[in-house]
Scaffold this motif. Structure first.
Motif, mmCIF file in Angstrom:
data_model
loop_
_atom_site.group_PDB
_atom_site.id
_atom_site.type_symbol
_atom_site.label_atom_id
_atom_site.label_comp_id
_atom_site.label_asym_id
_atom_site.label_seq_id
_atom_site.Cartn_x
_atom_site.Cartn_y
_atom_site.Cartn_z
ATOM 1 N N LEU A 15 51.964 17.358 27.680
ATOM 2 C CA LEU A 15 53.130 16.502 27.901
ATOM 3 C C LEU A 15 53.840 16.213 26.583
ATOM 4 C CD1 LEU A 15 54.947 14.855 29.735
ATOM 5 C CD2 LEU A 15 53.326 12.964 29.539
ATOM 6 N N VAL A 16 53.082 15.968 25.537
ATOM 7 C CA VAL A 16 53.667 15.721 24.216
ATOM 8 C C VAL A 16 54.439 16.949 23.746
ATOM 9 C CG1 VAL A 16 53.125 15.278 21.794
ATOM 10 C CG2 VAL A 16 51.916 14.023 23.582
ATOM 11 N N LYS A 17 53.864 18.133 23.921
ATOM 12 C CA LYS A 17 54.528 19.361 23.488
ATOM 13 C C LYS A 17 55.780 19.643 24.315
ATOM 14 C CE LYS A 17 50.759 21.727 21.200
ATOM 15 N NZ LYS A 17 51.399 22.106 19.949
ATOM 16 N N VAL A 18 55.757 19.325 25.599
ATOM 17 C CA VAL A 18 56.948 19.495 26.442
ATOM 18 C C VAL A 18 58.055 18.559 25.956
ATOM 19 C CG1 VAL A 18 57.889 19.091 28.762
ATOM 20 C CG2 VAL A 18 55.780 20.395 28.484
ATOM 21 N N LYS A 19 57.709 17.308 25.675
ATOM 22 C CA LYS A 19 58.707 16.353 25.179
ATOM 23 C C LYS A 19 59.333 16.836 23.871
ATOM 24 C CE LYS A 19 56.813 12.135 27.215
ATOM 25 N NZ LYS A 19 56.205 10.815 26.915
ATOM 26 N N GLU A 29 70.451 25.386 28.235
ATOM 27 C CA GLU A 29 69.279 26.200 27.910
ATOM 28 C C GLU A 29 68.138 25.857 28.860
ATOM 29 O OE1 GLU A 29 69.232 27.347 23.284
ATOM 30 O OE2 GLU A 29 68.682 25.272 23.697
ATOM 31 N N SER A 30 67.205 26.799 28.992
ATOM 32 C CA SER A 30 66.041 26.563 29.829
ATOM 33 C C SER A 30 64.777 27.051 29.139
ATOM 34 C CB SER A 30 66.206 27.220 31.196
ATOM 35 O OG SER A 30 66.408 28.596 31.061
ATOM 36 N N ARG A 46 55.988 14.916 36.944
ATOM 37 C CA ARG A 46 56.281 13.499 37.192
ATOM 38 C C ARG A 46 57.183 12.936 36.098
ATOM 39 N NH1 ARG A 46 51.082 10.819 37.282
ATOM 40 N NH2 ARG A 46 50.804 11.916 39.234
ATOM 41 N N TYR A 47 56.911 13.274 34.861
ATOM 42 C CA TYR A 47 57.737 12.823 33.743
ATOM 43 C C TYR A 47 59.157 13.380 33.859
ATOM 44 C CZ TYR A 47 59.842 12.732 29.144
ATOM 45 O OH TYR A 47 60.729 12.572 28.114
ATOM 46 N N LEU A 48 59.273 14.678 34.148
ATOM 47 C CA LEU A 48 60.591 15.306 34.263
ATOM 48 C C LEU A 48 61.422 14.655 35.362
ATOM 49 C CD1 LEU A 48 59.483 19.019 33.845
ATOM 50 C CD2 LEU A 48 60.663 17.600 32.145
ATOM 51 N N LYS A 49 60.780 14.365 36.478
ATOM 52 C CA LYS A 49 61.485 13.702 37.581
ATOM 53 C C LYS A 49 61.916 12.291 37.168
ATOM 54 C CE LYS A 49 61.079 12.528 42.437
ATOM 55 N NZ LYS A 49 60.255 12.583 43.639
ATOM 56 N N LYS A 50 61.026 11.582 36.480
ATOM 57 C CA LYS A 50 61.308 10.201 36.064
ATOM 58 C C LYS A 50 62.520 10.116 35.150
ATOM 59 C CE LYS A 50 59.228 6.387 33.522
ATOM 60 N NZ LYS A 50 58.061 5.945 32.755
ATOM 61 N N VAL A 51 62.647 11.090 34.226
ATOM 62 C CA VAL A 51 63.758 11.052 33.271
ATOM 63 C C VAL A 51 64.975 11.841 33.747
ATOM 64 C CG1 VAL A 51 62.284 10.573 31.282
ATOM 65 C CG2 VAL A 51 62.826 12.938 31.859
ATOM 66 N N GLY A 52 64.879 12.431 34.938
ATOM 67 C CA GLY A 52 66.028 13.104 35.532
ATOM 68 C C GLY A 52 66.345 14.473 34.968
ATOM 69 N N ILE A 53 65.334 15.183 34.508
ATOM 70 C CA ILE A 53 65.538 16.529 33.975
ATOM 71 C C ILE A 53 65.291 17.542 35.085
ATOM 72 C CG2 ILE A 53 64.701 18.254 32.335
ATOM 73 C CD1 ILE A 53 64.091 15.940 30.420
ATOM 74 N N CYS A 54 66.255 18.431 35.274
ATOM 75 C CA CYS A 54 66.192 19.447 36.323
ATOM 76 C C CYS A 54 65.068 20.440 36.035
ATOM 77 C CB CYS A 54 67.536 20.161 36.410
ATOM 78 S SG CYS A 54 67.608 21.395 37.696
ATOM 79 N N HIS A 55 64.208 20.655 37.019
ATOM 80 C CA HIS A 55 63.121 21.622 36.864
ATOM 81 C C HIS A 55 62.763 22.194 38.230
ATOM 82 C CE1 HIS A 55 60.948 18.014 38.092
ATOM 83 N NE2 HIS A 55 59.939 18.798 38.433
ATOM 84 N N SER A 56 62.104 23.331 38.201
ATOM 85 C CA SER A 56 61.627 23.938 39.433
ATOM 86 C C SER A 56 60.269 24.567 39.186
ATOM 87 C CB SER A 56 62.610 24.982 39.961
ATOM 88 O OG SER A 56 62.789 26.005 39.013
ATOM 89 N N ILE A 64 47.086 27.965 37.519
ATOM 90 C CA ILE A 64 48.325 27.919 36.718
ATOM 91 C C ILE A 64 49.432 27.208 37.477
ATOM 92 C CG2 ILE A 64 50.182 29.317 35.706
ATOM 93 C CD1 ILE A 64 47.776 29.623 34.069
ATOM 94 N N LEU A 65 50.179 26.392 36.737
ATOM 95 C CA LEU A 65 51.437 25.835 37.230
ATOM 96 C C LEU A 65 52.517 26.298 36.269
ATOM 97 C CD1 LEU A 65 52.975 23.948 39.205
ATOM 98 C CD2 LEU A 65 52.640 22.154 37.505
ATOM 99 N N SER A 66 53.542 26.951 36.796
ATOM 100 C CA SER A 66 54.651 27.435 35.988
ATOM 101 C C SER A 66 55.912 26.684 36.384
ATOM 102 C CB SER A 66 54.845 28.933 36.213
ATOM 103 O OG SER A 66 55.987 29.381 35.545
ATOM 104 N N LEU A 67 56.548 26.061 35.391
ATOM 105 C CA LEU A 67 57.777 25.308 35.597
ATOM 106 C C LEU A 67 58.909 25.916 34.802
ATOM 107 C CD1 LEU A 67 56.397 21.734 34.852
ATOM 108 C CD2 LEU A 67 56.925 22.611 37.104
ATOM 109 N N VAL A 68 60.096 25.920 35.357
ATOM 110 C CA VAL A 68 61.291 26.241 34.598
ATOM 111 C C VAL A 68 62.079 24.951 34.468
ATOM 112 C CG1 VAL A 68 63.447 27.531 34.533
ATOM 113 C CG2 VAL A 68 61.353 28.650 35.307
ATOM 114 N N ILE A 69 62.346 24.564 33.227
ATOM 115 C CA ILE A 69 63.050 23.333 32.922
ATOM 116 C C ILE A 69 64.412 23.703 32.367
ATOM 117 C CG2 ILE A 69 63.016 21.212 31.579
ATOM 118 C CD1 ILE A 69 59.917 21.691 31.329
ATOM 119 N N LYS A 70 65.462 23.133 32.959
ATOM 120 C CA LYS A 70 66.820 23.430 32.504
ATOM 121 C C LYS A 70 67.485 22.155 32.030
ATOM 122 C CE LYS A 70 71.030 25.800 33.646
ATOM 123 N NZ LYS A 70 71.734 26.666 34.531
ATOM 124 N N MET A 71 68.066 22.244 30.848
ATOM 125 C CA MET A 71 68.770 21.090 30.277
ATOM 126 C C MET A 71 70.232 21.128 30.668
ATOM 127 S SD MET A 71 66.524 19.312 28.844
ATOM 128 C CE MET A 71 67.350 18.139 27.828
#
Length: 71
Positions: A15-19, A29-30, A46-56, A64-71
Motif C-alpha cells: 500500500l505504501v509503494k502504491v501511494k 497515465e496508468s 479499498r484505499y483507491l475507492k476511498k480516495v476516488g481513484i479509478c481502477h479496475s 494474484i490480484l492485478s489492478l490497473v490504476i488510471k489517474m
C-alpha cells in the motif's frame, strides 16, 4: 504502462509503494499493480475507492490480484 510487481512484499508495504507510485503519475497515465499478500489485496482496492481513484481488477486468482490504476 508501468507494471509494479509487489507480489514479494507483505502488508503494509504494498500500500505504501502504491501511494508513492501514484504521486509520480500524471493525469491520464496508468499503472498495473500485482499483489499477492491477502491483506494488501483488500487494502489497496479499498484505499483507491476511498480516495476516488479509478481502477479496475484485471485478474483475480487465489495467488494474484492485478489492478490497473488510471489517474
Amino acid at each position: 504502462m508501468v507494471i509494479i510487481d509487489l507480489t514479494s512484499y507483505r502488508c503494509p508495504l504494498p500500500l505504501v509503494k502504491v501511494k508513492l507510485a501514484l504521486k509520480q503519475l500524471s493525469s491520464g497515465e496508468s499503472v498495473r499493480v500485482l499483489l499477492s499478500d491477502p491483506g494488501s489485496r483488500q487494502d489497496v482496492p479499498r484505499y483507491l475507492k476511498k480516495v476516488g481513484i479509478c481502477h479496475s481488477i484485471t485478474e483475480s486468482t487465489e495467488s494474484i490480484l492485478s489492478l490497473v490504476i488510471k489517474m
